[in-house]
Write an enzyme that holds these catalytic residues in place. Structure first.
Site, mmCIF file in Angstrom:
data_model
loop_
_atom_site.group_PDB
_atom_site.id
_atom_site.type_symbol
_atom_site.label_atom_id
_atom_site.label_comp_id
_atom_site.label_asym_id
_atom_site.label_seq_id
_atom_site.Cartn_x
_atom_site.Cartn_y
_atom_site.Cartn_z
ATOM 1 N N GLY A 40 6.712 26.851 26.830
ATOM 2 C CA GLY A 40 5.811 25.471 27.002
ATOM 3 C C GLY A 40 6.364 24.974 28.202
ATOM 4 O O GLY A 40 5.722 25.205 29.242
ATOM 5 N N GLY A 41 7.126 24.069 27.964
ATOM 6 C CA GLY A 41 7.299 23.144 29.478
ATOM 7 C C GLY A 41 7.530 23.943 30.582
ATOM 8 O O GLY A 41 7.062 23.444 31.824
ATOM 9 N N GLY A 61 10.482 22.101 22.862
ATOM 10 C CA GLY A 61 10.145 21.158 23.479
ATOM 11 C C GLY A 61 11.436 20.220 23.439
ATOM 12 O O GLY A 61 11.610 18.872 24.053
ATOM 13 N N GLU A 78 9.502 31.100 17.159
ATOM 14 C CA GLU A 78 9.802 29.572 17.738
ATOM 15 C C GLU A 78 10.470 28.695 16.659
ATOM 16 O O GLU A 78 9.606 28.156 16.057
ATOM 17 C CB GLU A 78 8.402 29.069 18.361
ATOM 18 C CG GLU A 78 7.772 29.995 19.014
ATOM 19 C CD GLU A 78 6.953 29.123 19.920
ATOM 20 O OE1 GLU A 78 6.990 29.128 21.219
ATOM 21 O OE2 GLU A 78 5.842 28.492 19.460
ATOM 22 N N GLU A 93 3.159 22.999 16.462
ATOM 23 C CA GLU A 93 2.508 21.756 16.421
ATOM 24 C C GLU A 93 0.960 21.645 15.510
ATOM 25 O O GLU A 93 0.659 20.491 15.279
ATOM 26 C CB GLU A 93 2.288 21.284 17.978
ATOM 27 C CG GLU A 93 3.601 21.161 18.721
ATOM 28 C CD GLU A 93 3.785 21.643 20.035
ATOM 29 O OE1 GLU A 93 2.683 21.720 20.868
ATOM 30 O OE2 GLU A 93 4.712 21.547 20.501
ATOM 31 N N TRP A 114 0.574 25.923 28.097
ATOM 32 C CA TRP A 114 0.426 24.844 28.636
ATOM 33 C C TRP A 114 0.201 23.576 27.697
ATOM 34 O O TRP A 114 0.374 22.153 28.392
ATOM 35 C CB TRP A 114 -0.886 24.564 29.555
ATOM 36 C CG TRP A 114 -0.829 25.746 30.899
ATOM 37 C CD1 TRP A 114 0.160 26.336 31.056
ATOM 38 C CD2 TRP A 114 -1.818 25.546 31.864
ATOM 39 N NE1 TRP A 114 0.080 26.998 32.237
ATOM 40 C CE2 TRP A 114 -1.268 26.748 32.670
ATOM 41 C CE3 TRP A 114 -3.016 24.905 32.100
ATOM 42 C CZ2 TRP A 114 -1.757 27.138 33.973
ATOM 43 C CZ3 TRP A 114 -3.710 25.414 33.236
ATOM 44 C CH2 TRP A 114 -2.940 26.454 34.189
ATOM 45 N N SER A 149 12.263 26.191 24.186
ATOM 46 C CA SER A 149 12.898 25.764 25.454
ATOM 47 C C SER A 149 13.731 27.023 26.346
ATOM 48 O O SER A 149 14.654 26.955 27.016
ATOM 49 C CB SER A 149 14.273 24.840 25.036
ATOM 50 O OG SER A 149 13.695 23.738 24.709
HETATM 51 C C1 PEP Z 1 5.952 26.276 22.820
HETATM 52 O O1 PEP Z 1 5.277 25.235 22.946
HETATM 53 O O2 PEP Z 1 5.570 27.040 22.377
HETATM 54 C C2 PEP Z 1 7.333 26.001 23.605
HETATM 55 C C3 PEP Z 1 8.004 26.896 22.910
HETATM 56 O O3 PEP Z 1 7.619 24.989 24.291
HETATM 57 P P1 PEP Z 1 8.791 24.693 24.937
HETATM 58 O O4 PEP Z 1 9.147 25.971 25.825
HETATM 59 O O5 PEP Z 1 8.777 23.544 25.711
HETATM 60 O O6 PEP Z 1 9.923 24.529 23.987
#
Ligand code: PEP
Length: 249
Positions: A234-235, A177, A171, A102, A15, A213
């Protein structure tokens, strides 16, 4: 042993720093109401610290587990603002992300610190989800495997016993994102590279998630790849129906 058979699919929602008590309540209600569409897949959400109690009580009995987004490497002491794995373990936390890009980028977390955090989580009975991934510039320069190897080195050095109690998440930073996703084949190639290192250490069964994503529309093709065991989302994890469609993919 066919390790693909023993690696149960895992989908985790991150989240990030989103949510209010009211929006979380709606999201959690949606997850609990719709989770029956998900089969043969472990499902979890990693929420901000202040909301973990809300998440824990709302998900009780739903089959969806929960976790944190970070932990301290220390067990207790004069570390203002930190939250330890023993504290999280004290109230039943099952997972924690460590080394999310991040955290690495914005908070300067080193590869060694990430490995130390993983150790701390395991000691408290929490499964660390160790995040690794290259930046766009690194990928463009053909340095993906080199970066992955560097990030993994202190984690692999922990040995088979510790590794078997972890999950890894590949990732690519350029896909987080941004709406850009690695193609299934690009992701598979990196996952296979990681799997080969795990196999050499005798732990090919460690689950490797893909993150960046992920949406319901690309989950099926990503999950069709032999070394992709699920996703860190994530999103799309902030929308109950979308998150459940990914887990059902
Ligand atoms: C994440 O925050 O680990 C991520 C993969 O974000 P998103 O799915 O938004 O790219």
């Amino acid at each position: 042993m066919n390790t693909a058979l023993v690696r149960k699919r895992l989908v985790i929602g991150n989240w990030k720093m989103h949510g209010t008590r009211a929006s979380n309540a709606a999201l959690l209600t949606g997850l609990c109401a719709g989770v029956a569409v998900v089969h043969d897949c472990d499902l979890a959400v990693c929420a901000p610290f202040p909301y973990l109690a809300q998440v824990s009580s709302s998900l009780a009995g739903s089959g969806i587990s929960w976790g944190a987004q970070d932990i301290s490497k220390h067990e207790h002491g004069a570390y203002t603002g930190e939250v330890s794995s023993t504290m999280l373990g004290d109230f039943g936390c099952k997972w924690t992300l460590v080394g999310h890009s991040e955290r690495r980028t914005l908070h300067g977390e080193s590869d060694q610190l990430v490995a130390d955090k993983a150790v701390s989580a395991i000691k408290a009975g929490i499964t660390p989800v160790v995040c690794i991934g290259e930046t766009f510039a690194e990928q463009e320069a053909g340095r993906t495997n080199e970066v992955i190897s560097r990030q993994l080195a202190p984690v692999l050095a922990l040995g088979a016993q510790s590794l078997s109690q972890m999950v890894l998440a590949y990732e690519p930073v350029w896909a987080i994102g941004t709406g850009l996703t690695a193609t299934p084949q690009q992701a598979q190639d990196v996952h296979a590279f990681i799997r080969a290192q795990l196999s050499e250490l005798g732990v090919p069964q460690v689950r490797i998630l893909y993150g960046g994503s992920v949406k319901a529309s690309n989950a099926v093709s990503l999950f069709a790849m032999s070394d992709i065991d699920g996703a860190l989302v994530g999103g799309a994890s902030l929308v109950a129906e979308e998150f459940l469609r990914i887990a059902a993919a």
